[in-house]
Motif scaffolding. Sequence first.
Motif, PDB file in Angstrom:
ATOM      1  N   PRO A  39       0.810  -1.222   0.000  1.00  0.00           N
ATOM      2  CA  PRO A  39       0.000   0.000   0.000  1.00  0.00           C
ATOM      3  C   PRO A  39       0.841   1.269   0.000  1.00  0.00           C
ATOM      4  CG  PRO A  39      -0.048  -1.034   2.161  1.00  0.00           C
ATOM      5  CD  PRO A  39       0.689  -1.966   1.253  1.00  0.00           C
ATOM      6  N   GLU A  40       0.325   2.274  -0.686  1.00  0.00           N
ATOM      7  CA  GLU A  40       0.927   3.601  -0.714  1.00  0.00           C
ATOM      8  C   GLU A  40      -0.155   4.601  -0.359  1.00  0.00           C
ATOM      9  OE1 GLU A  40       4.198   3.834  -4.101  1.00  0.00           O
ATOM     10  OE2 GLU A  40       2.215   3.322  -4.873  1.00  0.00           O
ATOM     11  N   ALA A  41       0.224   5.682   0.311  1.00  0.00           N
ATOM     12  CA  ALA A  41      -0.744   6.703   0.706  1.00  0.00           C
ATOM     13  C   ALA A  41      -0.446   8.004  -0.028  1.00  0.00           C
ATOM     14  CB  ALA A  41      -0.691   6.923   2.208  1.00  0.00           C
ATOM     15  N   PHE A  42      -1.488   8.601  -0.571  1.00  0.00           N
ATOM     16  CA  PHE A  42      -1.381   9.868  -1.277  1.00  0.00           C
ATOM     17  C   PHE A  42      -2.342  10.857  -0.632  1.00  0.00           C
ATOM     18  CE2 PHE A  42      -0.625   6.425  -4.278  1.00  0.00           C
ATOM     19  CZ  PHE A  42       0.626   6.759  -4.764  1.00  0.00           C
ATOM     20  N   GLU A  43      -1.833  12.042  -0.328  1.00  0.00           N
ATOM     21  CA  GLU A  43      -2.686  13.060   0.278  1.00  0.00           C
ATOM     22  C   GLU A  43      -3.688  13.575  -0.745  1.00  0.00           C
ATOM     23  OE1 GLU A  43      -2.440  17.382   2.519  1.00  0.00           O
ATOM     24  OE2 GLU A  43      -0.615  16.247   2.175  1.00  0.00           O
ATOM     25  N   VAL A  44      -4.939  13.694  -0.312  1.00  0.00           N
ATOM     26  CA  VAL A  44      -6.006  14.228  -1.151  1.00  0.00           C
ATOM     27  C   VAL A  44      -6.220  15.685  -0.748  1.00  0.00           C
ATOM     28  CG1 VAL A  44      -8.426  14.026  -1.813  1.00  0.00           C
ATOM     29  CG2 VAL A  44      -7.098  11.966  -1.289  1.00  0.00           C
ATOM     30  N   PRO A  45      -5.908  16.624  -1.632  1.00  0.00           N
ATOM     31  CA  PRO A  45      -6.099  18.031  -1.261  1.00  0.00           C
ATOM     32  C   PRO A  45      -7.578  18.372  -1.152  1.00  0.00           C
ATOM     33  CG  PRO A  45      -5.369  17.856  -3.534  1.00  0.00           C
ATOM     34  CD  PRO A  45      -5.359  16.470  -2.962  1.00  0.00           C
ATOM     35  N   LEU A  46      -7.914  19.147  -0.153  1.00  0.00           N
ATOM     36  CA  LEU A  46      -9.291  19.583   0.020  1.00  0.00           C
ATOM     37  C   LEU A  46      -9.583  20.732  -0.936  1.00  0.00           C
ATOM     38  CD1 LEU A  46      -9.543  19.610   3.903  1.00  0.00           C
ATOM     39  CD2 LEU A  46     -10.441  17.905   2.341  1.00  0.00           C
ATOM     40  N   PRO A  47     -10.814  20.842  -1.404  1.00  0.00           N
ATOM     41  CA  PRO A  47     -11.177  21.972  -2.250  1.00  0.00           C
ATOM     42  C   PRO A  47     -10.994  23.291  -1.501  1.00  0.00           C
ATOM     43  CG  PRO A  47     -12.896  20.303  -2.278  1.00  0.00           C
ATOM     44  CD  PRO A  47     -11.926  19.912  -1.211  1.00  0.00           C
ATOM     45  N   ARG A  48     -10.750  24.333  -2.241  1.00  0.00           N
ATOM     46  CA  ARG A  48     -10.551  25.654  -1.636  1.00  0.00           C
ATOM     47  C   ARG A  48     -11.750  26.015  -0.750  1.00  0.00           C
ATOM     48  NH1 ARG A  48      -8.360  30.129  -5.243  1.00  0.00           N
ATOM     49  NH2 ARG A  48      -6.592  30.120  -3.858  1.00  0.00           N
ATOM     50  N   GLY A  49     -11.458  26.490   0.435  1.00  0.00           N
ATOM     51  CA  GLY A  49     -12.497  26.892   1.368  1.00  0.00           C
ATOM     52  C   GLY A  49     -12.964  25.794   2.312  1.00  0.00           C
ATOM     53  N   PHE A  50     -12.520  24.558   2.103  1.00  0.00           N
ATOM     54  CA  PHE A  50     -12.900  23.453   2.976  1.00  0.00           C
ATOM     55  C   PHE A  50     -11.792  23.189   3.976  1.00  0.00           C
ATOM     56  CE2 PHE A  50     -15.827  22.869  -0.409  1.00  0.00           C
ATOM     57  CZ  PHE A  50     -16.892  22.159   0.112  1.00  0.00           C
ATOM     58  N   ARG A  51     -12.174  22.702   5.156  1.00  0.00           N
ATOM     59  CA  ARG A  51     -11.204  22.309   6.161  1.00  0.00           C
ATOM     60  C   ARG A  51     -11.787  21.170   6.979  1.00  0.00           C
ATOM     61  NH1 ARG A  51     -11.688  26.727  10.930  1.00  0.00           N
ATOM     62  NH2 ARG A  51     -13.922  26.922  10.807  1.00  0.00           N
ATOM     63  N   ILE A  52     -10.928  20.437   7.655  1.00  0.00           N
ATOM     64  CA  ILE A  52     -11.351  19.337   8.505  1.00  0.00           C
ATOM     65  C   ILE A  52     -11.275  19.814   9.939  1.00  0.00           C
ATOM     66  CG2 ILE A  52     -10.824  17.022   9.310  1.00  0.00           C
ATOM     67  CD1 ILE A  52      -9.647  16.462   6.567  1.00  0.00           C
ATOM     68  N   ILE A  53     -12.355  19.627  10.666  1.00  0.00           N
ATOM     69  CA  ILE A  53     -12.395  19.964  12.084  1.00  0.00           C
ATOM     70  C   ILE A  53     -12.547  18.663  12.847  1.00  0.00           C
ATOM     71  CG2 ILE A  53     -13.611  21.184  13.900  1.00  0.00           C
ATOM     72  CD1 ILE A  53     -14.501  23.197  11.758  1.00  0.00           C
ATOM     73  N   TYR A  54     -11.570  18.336  13.672  1.00  0.00           N
ATOM     74  CA  TYR A  54     -11.584  17.102  14.444  1.00  0.00           C
ATOM     75  C   TYR A  54     -11.798  17.458  15.910  1.00  0.00           C
ATOM     76  CZ  TYR A  54      -9.999  12.753  16.553  1.00  0.00           C
ATOM     77  OH  TYR A  54      -9.922  11.615  17.292  1.00  0.00           O
ATOM     78  N   ASP A  55     -12.849  16.932  16.485  1.00  0.00           N
ATOM     79  CA  ASP A  55     -13.164  17.210  17.881  1.00  0.00           C
ATOM     80  C   ASP A  55     -13.395  15.881  18.607  1.00  0.00           C
ATOM     81  OD1 ASP A  55     -13.855  18.374  20.278  1.00  0.00           O
ATOM     82  OD2 ASP A  55     -15.860  18.946  19.617  1.00  0.00           O
ATOM     83  N   PRO A  56     -12.325  15.337  19.256  1.00  0.00           N
ATOM     84  CA  PRO A  56     -12.487  14.045  19.925  1.00  0.00           C
ATOM     85  C   PRO A  56     -13.397  14.124  21.058  1.00  0.00           C
ATOM     86  CG  PRO A  56     -10.313  14.926  20.335  1.00  0.00           C
ATOM     87  CD  PRO A  56     -11.015  15.876  19.422  1.00  0.00           C
TER      88      PRO A  56
END
Length: 56
Positions: A39-56
């Motif tokens: 397996p290989e991992a490739f980063e997927v860029p987010l579209p402009r204006g999007f962000r990931i918010i992680y709240d454990p």
Amino acid sequence: MKVYRVHGIRHDAVIFAETPEEAIAQAVEQDLVSDWEMPEAFEVPLPRGFRIIYDP
């Protein structure tokens, strides 16, 4: 947190992780991709204006 596409010989997975190595480890651990698939991992860029918010 980033989005990674983990690509193996037979299977693909989309994983949220901090590093490509962590993404591969999670995909293998969850049986989404086998370690024999090289397996290989490739980063997927987010579209402009999007962000990931992680709240454990």
